[in-house]
Design a protein around this motif. Structure first.
Motif, PDB file in Angstrom:
ATOM      1  N   GLY A 188       0.823  -1.207   0.000  1.00 27.18           N
ATOM      2  CA  GLY A 188       0.000   0.000   0.000  1.00 27.18           C
ATOM      3  C   GLY A 188       0.856   1.254   0.000  1.00 27.18           C
ATOM      4  O   GLY A 188       0.541   2.241  -0.679  1.00 27.18           O
ATOM      5  N   HIS A 189       1.943   1.208   0.761  1.00 26.37           N
ATOM      6  CA  HIS A 189       2.884   2.330   0.812  1.00 26.37           C
ATOM      7  C   HIS A 189       3.493   2.580  -0.567  1.00 26.37           C
ATOM      8  O   HIS A 189       3.563   3.725  -1.034  1.00 26.37           O
ATOM      9  CB  HIS A 189       3.972   2.005   1.840  1.00 26.37           C
ATOM     10  N   ILE A 190       3.911   1.509  -1.240  1.00 25.57           N
ATOM     11  CA  ILE A 190       4.530   1.641  -2.567  1.00 25.57           C
ATOM     12  C   ILE A 190       3.531   2.174  -3.588  1.00 25.57           C
ATOM     13  O   ILE A 190       3.867   3.012  -4.428  1.00 25.57           O
ATOM     14  CB  ILE A 190       5.103   0.287  -3.026  1.00 25.57           C
TER      15      ILE A 190
ATOM     16  N   VAL B  36      10.862   0.310  -4.937  1.00 24.24           N
ATOM     17  CA  VAL B  36      10.775  -0.724  -3.897  1.00 24.24           C
ATOM     18  C   VAL B  36      12.084  -0.819  -3.121  1.00 24.24           C
ATOM     19  O   VAL B  36      12.084  -0.881  -1.881  1.00 24.24           O
ATOM     20  CB  VAL B  36      10.411  -2.088  -4.527  1.00 24.24           C
ATOM     21  N   LEU B  37      13.198  -0.826  -3.830  1.00 28.15           N
ATOM     22  CA  LEU B  37      14.494  -0.930  -3.169  1.00 28.15           C
ATOM     23  C   LEU B  37      14.765   0.271  -2.270  1.00 28.15           C
ATOM     24  O   LEU B  37      15.286   0.136  -1.160  1.00 28.15           O
ATOM     25  CB  LEU B  37      15.603  -1.061  -4.214  1.00 28.15           C
ATOM     26  N   LYS B  38      14.389   1.435  -2.737  1.00 28.29           N
ATOM     27  CA  LYS B  38      14.602   2.652  -1.957  1.00 28.29           C
ATOM     28  C   LYS B  38      13.764   2.645  -0.680  1.00 28.29           C
ATOM     29  O   LYS B  38      14.253   2.968   0.411  1.00 28.29           O
ATOM     30  CB  LYS B  38      14.253   3.873  -2.815  1.00 28.29           C
ATOM     31  N   GLU B  39      12.491   2.272  -0.795  1.00 32.74           N
ATOM     32  CA  GLU B  39      11.579   2.348   0.342  1.00 32.74           C
ATOM     33  C   GLU B  39      11.716   1.164   1.298  1.00 32.74           C
ATOM     34  O   GLU B  39      11.301   1.257   2.458  1.00 32.74           O
ATOM     35  CB  GLU B  39      10.128   2.426  -0.155  1.00 32.74           C
ATOM     36  N   TYR B  40      12.312   0.077   0.825  1.00 32.39           N
ATOM     37  CA  TYR B  40      12.463  -1.117   1.663  1.00 32.39           C
ATOM     38  C   TYR B  40      13.176  -0.805   2.979  1.00 32.39           C
ATOM     39  O   TYR B  40      12.800  -1.285   4.053  1.00 32.39           O
ATOM     40  CB  TYR B  40      13.229  -2.187   0.888  1.00 32.39           C
ATOM     41  N   PHE B  41      14.211   0.018   2.910  1.00 37.18           N
ATOM     42  CA  PHE B  41      15.022   0.314   4.095  1.00 37.18           C
ATOM     43  C   PHE B  41      14.308   1.274   5.052  1.00 37.18           C
ATOM     44  O   PHE B  41      14.689   1.372   6.217  1.00 37.18           O
ATOM     45  CB  PHE B  41      16.369   0.907   3.667  1.00 37.18           C
TER      46      PHE B  41
ATOM     47  N   ILE C 265     -10.046  -6.415   9.299  1.00 35.42           N
ATOM     48  CA  ILE C 265      -8.646  -6.118   9.603  1.00 35.42           C
ATOM     49  C   ILE C 265      -8.552  -4.783  10.319  1.00 35.42           C
ATOM     50  O   ILE C 265      -9.141  -3.782   9.878  1.00 35.42           O
ATOM     51  CB  ILE C 265      -7.787  -6.087   8.323  1.00 35.42           C
ATOM     52  N   SER C 266      -7.799  -4.778  11.405  1.00 32.48           N
ATOM     53  CA  SER C 266      -7.491  -3.541  12.123  1.00 32.48           C
ATOM     54  C   SER C 266      -5.981  -3.337  12.091  1.00 32.48           C
ATOM     55  O   SER C 266      -5.215  -4.259  12.368  1.00 32.48           O
ATOM     56  CB  SER C 266      -7.974  -3.623  13.572  1.00 32.48           C
ATOM     57  N   THR C 267      -5.547  -2.132  11.743  1.00 31.81           N
ATOM     58  CA  THR C 267      -4.133  -1.822  11.664  1.00 31.81           C
ATOM     59  C   THR C 267      -3.931  -0.317  11.791  1.00 31.81           C
ATOM     60  O   THR C 267      -4.824   0.470  11.445  1.00 31.81           O
ATOM     61  CB  THR C 267      -3.525  -2.307  10.333  1.00 31.81           C
ATOM     62  N   LYS C 268      -2.774   0.068  12.287  1.00 35.37           N
ATOM     63  CA  LYS C 268      -2.447   1.485  12.381  1.00 35.37           C
ATOM     64  C   LYS C 268      -1.894   2.013  11.062  1.00 35.37           C
ATOM     65  O   LYS C 268      -1.716   3.221  10.911  1.00 35.37           O
ATOM     66  CB  LYS C 268      -1.440   1.714  13.507  1.00 35.37           C
ATOM     67  N   SER C 269      -1.589   1.109  10.152  1.00 32.29           N
ATOM     68  CA  SER C 269      -1.078   1.530   8.850  1.00 32.29           C
ATOM     69  C   SER C 269      -2.102   2.390   8.126  1.00 32.29           C
ATOM     70  O   SER C 269      -3.291   2.072   8.104  1.00 32.29           O
ATOM     71  CB  SER C 269      -0.745   0.304   7.989  1.00 32.29           C
ATOM     72  N   SER C 270      -1.642   3.479   7.533  1.00 33.45           N
ATOM     73  CA  SER C 270      -2.549   4.383   6.814  1.00 33.45           C
ATOM     74  C   SER C 270      -2.454   4.213   5.305  1.00 33.45           C
ATOM     75  O   SER C 270      -3.077   4.966   4.555  1.00 33.45           O
ATOM     76  CB  SER C 270      -2.238   5.840   7.180  1.00 33.45           C
ATOM     77  N   ARG C 271      -1.678   3.231   4.862  1.00 33.72           N
ATOM     78  CA  ARG C 271      -1.458   3.033   3.430  1.00 33.72           C
ATOM     79  C   ARG C 271      -2.204   1.798   2.948  1.00 33.72           C
ATOM     80  O   ARG C 271      -1.949   0.689   3.404  1.00 33.72           O
ATOM     81  CB  ARG C 271       0.029   2.860   3.152  1.00 33.72           C
ATOM     82  N   PHE C 272      -3.132   2.010   2.030  1.00 30.50           N
ATOM     83  CA  PHE C 272      -3.893   0.912   1.456  1.00 30.50           C
ATOM     84  C   PHE C 272      -3.946   1.097  -0.059  1.00 30.50           C
ATOM     85  O   PHE C 272      -3.809   2.206  -0.574  1.00 30.50           O
ATOM     86  CB  PHE C 272      -5.326   0.884   2.006  1.00 30.50           C
ATOM     87  N   HIS C 273      -4.181  -0.012  -0.767  1.00 29.30           N
ATOM     88  CA  HIS C 273      -4.410   0.119  -2.201  1.00 29.30           C
ATOM     89  C   HIS C 273      -5.451  -0.899  -2.647  1.00 29.30           C
ATOM     90  O   HIS C 273      -5.637  -1.951  -2.021  1.00 29.30           O
ATOM     91  CB  HIS C 273      -3.109  -0.068  -3.000  1.00 29.30           C
TER      92      HIS C 273
ATOM     93  N   ASP D  86      -6.188  -2.674  -6.298  1.00 25.38           N
ATOM     94  CA  ASP D  86      -5.704  -2.841  -7.676  1.00 25.38           C
ATOM     95  C   ASP D  86      -4.611  -1.833  -8.012  1.00 25.38           C
ATOM     96  O   ASP D  86      -4.527  -1.332  -9.129  1.00 25.38           O
ATOM     97  CB  ASP D  86      -6.867  -2.706  -8.668  1.00 25.38           C
ATOM     98  N   GLY D  87      -3.769  -1.524  -7.026  1.00 28.31           N
ATOM     99  CA  GLY D  87      -2.669  -0.603  -7.242  1.00 28.31           C
ATOM    100  C   GLY D  87      -3.025   0.856  -7.091  1.00 28.31           C
ATOM    101  O   GLY D  87      -2.143   1.719  -7.148  1.00 28.31           O
ATOM    102  N   GLU D  88      -4.315   1.158  -6.876  1.00 23.44           N
ATOM    103  CA  GLU D  88      -4.761   2.530  -6.714  1.00 23.44           C
ATOM    104  C   GLU D  88      -4.874   2.852  -5.231  1.00 23.44           C
ATOM    105  O   GLU D  88      -5.579   2.147  -4.491  1.00 23.44           O
ATOM    106  CB  GLU D  88      -6.123   2.732  -7.384  1.00 23.44           C
ATOM    107  N   PRO D  89      -4.197   3.910  -4.734  1.00 23.86           N
ATOM    108  CA  PRO D  89      -4.306   4.256  -3.315  1.00 23.86           C
ATOM    109  C   PRO D  89      -5.752   4.578  -2.941  1.00 23.86           C
ATOM    110  O   PRO D  89      -6.474   5.246  -3.697  1.00 23.86           O
ATOM    111  CB  PRO D  89      -3.428   5.508  -3.194  1.00 23.86           C
TER     112      PRO D  89
END
Length: 295
Positions: A141-143, A162-167, A257-265, A267-270
């Motif tokens: 979702g972040h990507i 992906v490589l940049k954000e992985y770290f 699903i409950s999560t604190k993550s704010s990133r969802f997608h 079909d690739g669309e945020p």
């Protein structure tokens, strides 16, 4: 009687050239079977509007010419409608088309449409938002949120992102309650809901996903260390990620699903969602033209 088909072309999707698509449609679409019209999208969400108008105007088929984002937007308008979705994949990943064995070459995709092999397939709901193929929470979702803002598309740009954000990205806490009452709580790098087998470019997140069985697969991936990254990537591309000890897979019809993550997608669309996120299958809610060899 001829079928009316509307081609909706996204001129900005993926990396393919779009200027010759009308000519290819004219050359290879069976004009004994079809009366064709072509429209181009002009802004985000325009494909959905054009497809909705096509349903209202009684078109038999709407063909999304673009990537998974275009298929998502156009397909949303055809859920529970009599109008059939077709796809000419011109995006950077084309996961939805690949799952249904729709050729990624434009000429062959048009010839596939001529065959009109139709299947009724499932779609998913995240709260009150639909998705067709794969939805995701956490890293994917972040990507997606980052990738959609990039001017340059394509697999190379995606891999570099992906490589940049992985770290920078860590594991998130997830609580999942399935429809049968089972509850699991754990950390994961990403949590994907799969109606189809892959994200795109043969990256198979869920090789056994079946869009006609009334079920989804939840794939939880723990964050691999640097030594493990090439091996888990190999497993995903070979369709063997389910054998990795970093991966857990659960089949379900309904979940929360409950999560604190704010990133969802979707079909690739945020997408923007509020917790908890209720996930459920809508069986056989969409008609789609599939490839010749799709089971």
């Amino acid at each position: 009687m001829k079928k009316r088909v509307l081609f909706i072309i996204n001129p900005k999707s993926g990396v393919s050239r779009k200027h010759n698509i009308p000519e290819l449609i004219s050359s290879y679409l069976d004009d004994v079977k079809f009366d064709a019209e072509i429209k181009f999208t002009k802004y985000s969400g325009h494909g959905y509007k054009l497809a909705k108008e096509a349903v209202h105007d009684g078109y038999d088929v709407v063909c999304a010419v673009g990537g998974d984002g275009s298929v998502h937007n156009i397909g949303m308008a055809l859920i529970n409608a009599d109008t059939i979705l077709a796809v000419i994949p011109t995006g950077s990943g084309n996961g939805y088309a690949r799952h249904f064995d729709i050729p990624v070459r434009i000429k062959q995709a048009i010839l596939t449409l001529n065959q009109m092999k139709i299947r009724q397939v499932d779609v998913g709901m995240l709260n009150h938002k639909y998705f067709l193929g794969v939805a995701g929470f956490g890293f994917d979702g972040h990507i997606s949120g980052k990738f959609v803002k990039r001017k340059k598309r394509g697999i190379r740009g995606y891999i570099l992102l992906v490589l940049k954000e992985y770290f920078r990205y860590g594991q998130q806490e997830f609580e999942i309650e399935f429809g049968n009452g089972r509850v699991i709580r754990q950390k994961a790098f990403m949590a994907s809901i799969a109606n189809i087998s892959e994200f795109g470019n043969s990256f198979r997140i869920s090789p056994f996903a079946d869009a006609q069985d009334g079920k989804f697969e939840l794939i939880l991936l723990r964050k691999p260390n640097l030594f493990q990254v090439p091996f888990i990537l190999r497993d995903f591309f070979k369709g063997k990620a389910h054998t990795s000890r970093l991966v857990q897979t659960f089949r379900f019809e309904e979940a929360k699903i409950s999560t604190k993550s704010s990133r969802f997608h979707a079909d690739g669309e945020p997408v923007s969602l509020s917790n908890p996120i209720k996930i459920r299958v809508q069986p056989k809610a969409l008609q789609i033209v599939v490839g010749e060899n799709y089971a």
